[in-house]
Design a protein around this motif. Structure first.
Motif, PDB file in Angstrom:
ATOM      1  N   SER A   1      -7.103  10.522  -2.280  1.00 48.89           N
ATOM      2  CA  SER A   1      -7.367   9.310  -3.061  1.00 48.89           C
ATOM      3  C   SER A   1      -7.563   8.095  -2.161  1.00 48.89           C
ATOM      4  O   SER A   1      -8.439   7.261  -2.403  1.00 48.89           O
ATOM      5  N   ALA A   2      -6.777   8.016  -1.097  1.00 46.53           N
ATOM      6  CA  ALA A   2      -6.852   6.853  -0.197  1.00 46.53           C
ATOM      7  C   ALA A   2      -8.178   6.797   0.556  1.00 46.53           C
ATOM      8  O   ALA A   2      -8.573   5.717   1.023  1.00 46.53           O
TER       9      ALA A   2
ATOM     10  N   MET B   1       0.879  -1.161   0.000  1.00 49.45           N
ATOM     11  CA  MET B   1       0.000   0.000   0.000  1.00 49.45           C
ATOM     12  C   MET B   1       0.914   1.207   0.000  1.00 49.45           C
ATOM     13  O   MET B   1       2.134   1.069   0.151  1.00 49.45           O
TER      14      MET B   1
ATOM     15  N   ASP C   1     -11.031   6.819  -0.631  1.00 49.92           N
ATOM     16  CA  ASP C   1     -11.928   5.911  -1.351  1.00 49.92           C
ATOM     17  C   ASP C   1     -11.677   4.449  -0.995  1.00 49.92           C
ATOM     18  O   ASP C   1     -12.519   3.593  -1.268  1.00 49.92           O
ATOM     19  N   ARG C   2     -10.534   4.173  -0.390  1.00 50.99           N
ATOM     20  CA  ARG C   2     -10.192   2.790  -0.057  1.00 50.99           C
ATOM     21  C   ARG C   2     -10.377   2.479   1.434  1.00 50.99           C
ATOM     22  O   ARG C   2     -10.036   1.388   1.875  1.00 50.99           O
ATOM     23  N   GLU C   3     -10.887   3.443   2.201  1.00 49.95           N
ATOM     24  CA  GLU C   3     -11.112   3.217   3.633  1.00 49.95           C
ATOM     25  C   GLU C   3     -12.519   3.697   3.985  1.00 49.95           C
ATOM     26  O   GLU C   3     -12.725   4.862   4.335  1.00 49.95           O
TER      27      GLU C   3
ATOM     28  N   THR D   1      -5.726   3.900   7.261  1.00 52.65           N
ATOM     29  CA  THR D   1      -6.100   2.626   7.888  1.00 52.65           C
ATOM     30  C   THR D   1      -5.717   2.607   9.356  1.00 52.65           C
ATOM     31  O   THR D   1      -6.497   2.159  10.206  1.00 52.65           O
TER      32      THR D   1
ATOM     33  N   ASP E   1      -2.403   5.230   2.426  1.00 48.40           N
ATOM     34  CA  ASP E   1      -3.248   4.107   2.853  1.00 48.40           C
ATOM     35  C   ASP E   1      -2.908   3.690   4.278  1.00 48.40           C
ATOM     36  O   ASP E   1      -3.795   3.433   5.103  1.00 48.40           O
TER      37      ASP E   1
END
Length: 526
Positions: free
Chosen positions: A46-47, A15, A49-51, A23, A19
């Motif tokens: 951007s990150a 990652m 969207d992943r958390e 996280t 990220d």
């Protein structure tokens, strides 16, 4: 580790640093981010969207983001994070971080920075971020490698709880955010507060019994519901209890004990404390005047009054109050206020009539964010016996807190009605927050007391011995040329807004706002 396929070996999950940061924050209970990002923070953006655990809230000015994080932390008892663009972005948010520091609020600031290799070129936005952040922060570190981002994020969360709580500022260089890492930060335990020493409790109890006119002065966490209850037990023994003038959060209203408040003006505070021979401090320090005045004292302790500290803010003040109440033989049930609501206000339209309407219609468990300056005290007095509520004060004196703190409180407590009280001068500091309230559809009713003047400065002009304002001075104290059209401003930022100029009209408007969910704006044209 992830499973490999066929004969391929298992690979570590990679990652980037952004990220790892988000996280780790979420793993440590930080699930709200109040942001005003720039180019250096695009990897963080951007990150998001992943958390999915992290709620991001855009604020159009950094002072709104920092104030919102303060309000969130006061109500949640846990930090939110801010996302700020380099040193200039941090500086824009500095005033409300000053208030957060004075409130002891846990906040994690993520401050984007240039890539580590780019710093040497002194680009236009380059600055000493660590130097700027240090005065308002308990902890400041720069994650100069991607592998340090996650561990530092966990450290920052833990540090924000502090003793007392406060701001932890993590500087995130752009290359640490975009570079790959396999290192995620650990989940760290929240530090426990120390318990008060029994010998201090026994000594304080003995001194209280021996004193002719003792008082307890309390602040910090002692003003929450559990602490107010224990303070009420002590008051039942005949000891007067006061709070600091401005506390981060206090439980008030029907069913709760109502301590007195240390008065704002020094001479009034000393007159109120006349004859006091013992002041016991609980999670606070000796009271001082907000400003120096010619020929007036700075320290607000009466002559001949001894001062004893039961505990500071690094200690469990609620437990200390309970131990002191037990040592004094206090009854288990404290005296509490009964529910008593005023009648429909009539007569002149002023902060007292507004306070009566607020007391009449404010629902159970409401949250009040107070930045009303001179109009705030009448509303405070009017709501003493209103339905139970929490009141959030202007702890550091830096106006512009009322709207942002309300935003954070509403995000932390979505099922509770939030009321933001603002002077018109104070509201202009962070007026951009109205847009965030509209965008997020927060259950916040914003009231602006529009007297078109810095009323407190008109008062202070005489108190400091500066004389009566002449034509040039009046131009710096007056907000009426041109008058701010608050309905147009609020409407332009997306809020349903109305202007009222009589007690009856305000009462009706406020009742409607309390009976609807979602944003409302009321200009009280005084």
């Amino acid at each position: 580790m992830v499973e490999g396929r066929g004969d391929r070996p298992a690979l570590e999950k990679t990652m980037n640093g952004a990220d790892a940061l988000i996280t780790t924050l979420a793993d440590n209970g930080v699930t709200a981010c109040f942001a005003n990002p720039g180019t250096s923070e695009m990897q963080f953006v951007s990150a998001l969207d992943r958390e999915p655990r992290m709620r991001s809230v855009l604020c159009l000015f950094e002072g709104v983001a920092t104030g919102a994080a303060d309000g969130y932390g006061r109500m949640a008892g846990a930090p939110a994070c801010t996302l700020l663009h380099l040193g200039a972005g941090y500086a824009n948010g500095g005033a409300n971080l000053h208030n957060a520091r004075r409130a002891g609020t846990p906040v994690v600031n993520v401050i984007g920075d240039h890539a580590t290799y780019h710093r040497q070129y002194d680009a236009p936005l380059n600055s000493d971020i660590a130097g700027w952040a240090a005065p308002n922060s308990l902890w400041v570190k720069s994650a100069d490698t991607p592998d340090s981002v996650g561990p530092f994020a966990a450290e920052a969360v833990r540090a924000s709880y502090g003793a007392p709580g406060g701001c932890a500022s993590l500087i995130l260089p752009a290359d640490s955010a975009w570079s790959e890492t396999t290192v995620k930060g650990p989940v760290l335990e929240r530090p426990a507060r120390a318990s008060v020493q029994p010998t201090l409790v026994e000594a304080a109890a003995a001194r209280i019994r021996a004193a002719k006119k003792p008082v307890i002065l309390m602040g910090g966490s002692t003003c929450l519901d559990a602490g107010v209850r224990q303070a009420g037990r002590i008051a039942a023994t005949g000891v007067r209890v006061l709070t600091d003038t401005f506390v981060s959060r206090i439980a008030r209203g029907a069913g709760r004990f109502a301590p007195d408040k240390m008065m704002y003006f020094g001479e009034m505070a000393l007159a109120d404390l006349e004859g006091v021979d013992l002041m016991v401090l609980v999670e606070t320090t000796e009271p001082v005047a907000f400003f120096a005045y010619p020929d007036r004292p700075s320290l607000l302790v009466p002559e001949g009054c001894a001062v004893a500290s039961l505990c500071g803010r690094e200690t469990d003040g609620v437990g200390a109050l309970q131990a002191l109440a037990d040592a004094l033989g206090a009854p288990e049930a404290p005296p509490v206020e009964g529910l008593s609501l005023p009648d429909m206000p009539q007569g002149p339209f002023n902060p007292y009539s507004v306070g009566a309407s607020i007391a009449r219609h404010m629902p159970d468990n409401a949250i009040v964010s107070d930045d009303a300056v001179t109009a705030g005290l009448p509303v405070w007095q009017s709501t003493k016996t209103a339905r139970p509520h929490d009141w959030l004060c202007l702890t550091g004196g830096a106006i512009g807190q009322g709207i942002p703190v309300a935003i954070g409180a509403a995000v932390a407590c979505p099922d509770r009605k939030v009321l933001s009280l603002n002077g018109d001068g104070a509201a202009m500091y962070t007026v951009q927050g109205l847009w965030t309230i509209a965008r997020e559809q927060l259950d916040v009713t914003t009231v602006v007391f529009a007297n078109h003047a810095y009323r407190i400065l008109n008062i202070e002009m005489g108190r400091t011995g500066a004389g009566n304002p002449g034509p040039a001075a009046r131009k710096l104290l007056d907000l009426g040329e041109p008058r701010i059209d608050w309905v147009a401003v609020a409407g332009g930022l997306g809020l349903p807004a109305e202007r009222v100029s009589t007690p009856e009209a305000f009462d009706e408007a406020f009742e409607r706002a309390m009976n609807q969910k979602g944003p409302r704006f009321i200009e009280a044209a005084l």
